[in-house]
Design a protein around this motif. Structure first.
Motif, mmCIF file in Angstrom:
data_model
loop_
_atom_site.group_PDB
_atom_site.id
_atom_site.type_symbol
_atom_site.label_atom_id
_atom_site.label_comp_id
_atom_site.label_asym_id
_atom_site.label_seq_id
_atom_site.Cartn_x
_atom_site.Cartn_y
_atom_site.Cartn_z
ATOM 1 N N VAL A 1 -47.492 49.953 65.186
ATOM 2 C CA VAL A 1 -46.143 50.146 64.653
ATOM 3 C C VAL A 1 -45.726 51.607 64.781
ATOM 4 N N ALA A 2 -44.418 51.836 64.715
ATOM 5 C CA ALA A 2 -43.888 53.199 64.737
ATOM 6 C C ALA A 2 -43.783 53.773 63.330
ATOM 7 N N ASP A 3 -43.392 52.943 62.375
ATOM 8 C CA ASP A 3 -43.141 53.399 61.003
ATOM 9 C C ASP A 3 -44.101 52.686 60.059
ATOM 10 N N LEU A 4 -45.137 53.373 59.644
ATOM 11 C CA LEU A 4 -46.179 52.758 58.830
ATOM 12 C C LEU A 4 -45.685 52.354 57.446
ATOM 13 N N ASP A 5 -44.835 53.139 56.831
ATOM 14 C CA ASP A 5 -44.321 52.790 55.500
ATOM 15 C C ASP A 5 -43.503 51.499 55.550
ATOM 16 N N ARG A 6 -42.631 51.382 56.530
ATOM 17 C CA ARG A 6 -41.822 50.175 56.696
ATOM 18 C C ARG A 6 -42.713 48.970 56.992
ATOM 19 N N ALA A 7 -43.705 49.162 57.845
ATOM 20 C CA ALA A 7 -44.635 48.082 58.173
ATOM 21 C C ALA A 7 -45.445 47.663 56.947
ATOM 22 N N GLU A 8 -45.850 48.627 56.129
ATOM 23 C CA GLU A 8 -46.611 48.285 54.929
ATOM 24 C C GLU A 8 -45.803 47.373 54.013
ATOM 25 N N ARG A 9 -44.536 47.651 53.846
ATOM 26 C CA ARG A 9 -43.697 46.783 53.016
ATOM 27 C C ARG A 9 -43.620 45.375 53.599
ATOM 28 N N TRP A 10 -43.446 45.263 54.906
ATOM 29 C CA TRP A 10 -43.312 43.961 55.555
ATOM 30 C C TRP A 10 -44.614 43.158 55.454
ATOM 31 N N TYR A 11 -45.741 43.777 55.794
ATOM 32 C CA TYR A 11 -47.027 43.065 55.749
ATOM 33 C C TYR A 11 -47.447 42.772 54.307
ATOM 34 N N THR A 12 -47.049 43.607 53.368
ATOM 35 C CA THR A 12 -47.303 43.313 51.955
ATOM 36 C C THR A 12 -46.569 42.045 51.550
ATOM 37 N N ALA A 13 -45.336 41.866 52.021
ATOM 38 C CA ALA A 13 -44.600 40.622 51.749
ATOM 39 C C ALA A 13 -45.275 39.443 52.430
ATOM 40 N N LEU A 14 -45.747 39.626 53.666
ATOM 41 C CA LEU A 14 -46.419 38.544 54.391
ATOM 42 C C LEU A 14 -47.674 38.086 53.666
ATOM 43 N N PHE A 15 -48.516 39.029 53.252
ATOM 44 C CA PHE A 15 -49.795 38.680 52.634
ATOM 45 C C PHE A 15 -49.725 38.545 51.117
ATOM 46 N N GLY A 16 -48.593 38.893 50.536
ATOM 47 C CA GLY A 16 -48.437 38.759 49.088
ATOM 48 C C GLY A 16 -49.200 39.801 48.290
ATOM 49 N N ARG A 17 -49.618 40.876 48.963
ATOM 50 C CA ARG A 17 -50.345 41.954 48.292
ATOM 51 C C ARG A 17 -50.433 43.147 49.235
ATOM 52 N N ALA B 1 -54.020 31.462 61.093
ATOM 53 C CA ALA B 1 -54.079 30.050 60.713
ATOM 54 C C ALA B 1 -54.197 29.970 59.195
ATOM 55 N N VAL B 2 -53.364 29.128 58.588
ATOM 56 C CA VAL B 2 -53.359 28.971 57.134
ATOM 57 C C VAL B 2 -53.484 27.497 56.770
ATOM 58 N N ASP B 3 -53.796 27.233 55.501
ATOM 59 C CA ASP B 3 -53.947 25.850 55.067
ATOM 60 C C ASP B 3 -52.669 25.266 54.473
ATOM 61 N N ASP B 4 -51.639 26.088 54.213
ATOM 62 C CA ASP B 4 -50.378 25.588 53.659
ATOM 63 C C ASP B 4 -49.215 26.392 54.235
ATOM 64 N N LEU B 5 -48.749 25.973 55.395
ATOM 65 C CA LEU B 5 -47.690 26.686 56.091
ATOM 66 C C LEU B 5 -46.386 26.686 55.301
ATOM 67 N N ASP B 6 -46.091 25.587 54.620
ATOM 68 C CA ASP B 6 -44.860 25.523 53.834
ATOM 69 C C ASP B 6 -44.866 26.540 52.700
ATOM 70 N N ALA B 7 -46.012 26.739 52.068
ATOM 71 C CA ALA B 7 -46.110 27.736 50.997
ATOM 72 C C ALA B 7 -45.913 29.146 51.546
ATOM 73 N N VAL B 8 -46.441 29.415 52.726
ATOM 74 C CA VAL B 8 -46.245 30.731 53.341
ATOM 75 C C VAL B 8 -44.768 30.942 53.628
ATOM 76 N N ALA B 9 -44.101 29.945 54.209
ATOM 77 C CA ALA B 9 -42.675 30.060 54.521
ATOM 78 C C ALA B 9 -41.861 30.279 53.251
ATOM 79 N N ALA B 10 -42.176 29.541 52.202
ATOM 80 C CA ALA B 10 -41.453 29.690 50.935
ATOM 81 C C ALA B 10 -41.675 31.074 50.340
ATOM 82 N N GLY B 11 -42.903 31.569 50.381
ATOM 83 C CA GLY B 11 -43.203 32.898 49.856
ATOM 84 C C GLY B 11 -42.470 33.987 50.625
ATOM 85 N N LEU B 12 -42.403 33.849 51.938
ATOM 86 C CA LEU B 12 -41.674 34.827 52.739
ATOM 87 C C LEU B 12 -40.179 34.790 52.426
#
Length: 111
Positions: free
Chosen positions: A12-28, A66-77
């Motif tokens: 990535v070019a901007d680590l702070d921006r990426a950290e926010r995005w991946y934090t939302a993806l992983f929920g932490r 690969a995840v075990d509940d794709l719908d939950a990931v989509a809803a969380g995002l």
């Protein structure tokens, strides 16, 4: 050869921006900051994702999860405000196509 651990990596070019995005993806937030310019999320005992600040290469990575509940990931995002088009059929499973702020492709697959 025996592989004992796999780390996917997105540049990535901007680590702070990426950290926010991946934090939302992983929920932490990241589990580790092993060195300047590198964030790491441990997903299992033997797998993880690294996000590396490398501006000249940012946006040219692909990560498949690969995840075990794709719908939950989509809803969380969606709840976190991360735009996506929802799960779709693909390759014998379903998948959710995402792009981080630098344009790296992140594909989440699951039932």
């Amino acid at each position: 050869m025996t592989v004992t651990r796999v780390l996917a990596q997105a540049t990535v070019a901007d680590l702070d921006r990426a950290e926010r995005w991946y934090t939302a993806l992983f929920g932490r937030g990241p589990d580790n900051r092993p060195m300047e310019g590198l964030l790491e999320w441990r997903l299992t005992d033997s797998a993880g994702v690294q996000v590396w600040r490398e501006p000249e290469r940012g946006g040219h990575s692909t990560v498949v999860l690969a995840v075990d509940d794709l719908d939950a990931v989509a809803a969380g995002l969606s709840a976190a405000g991360t735009a996506h088009d929802g799960p779709e059929p693909g390759g014998g499973a379903r998948l959710l196509r995402l792009a981080d702020p630098d344009g790296n492709r992140v594909v989440v697959t699951g039932p």
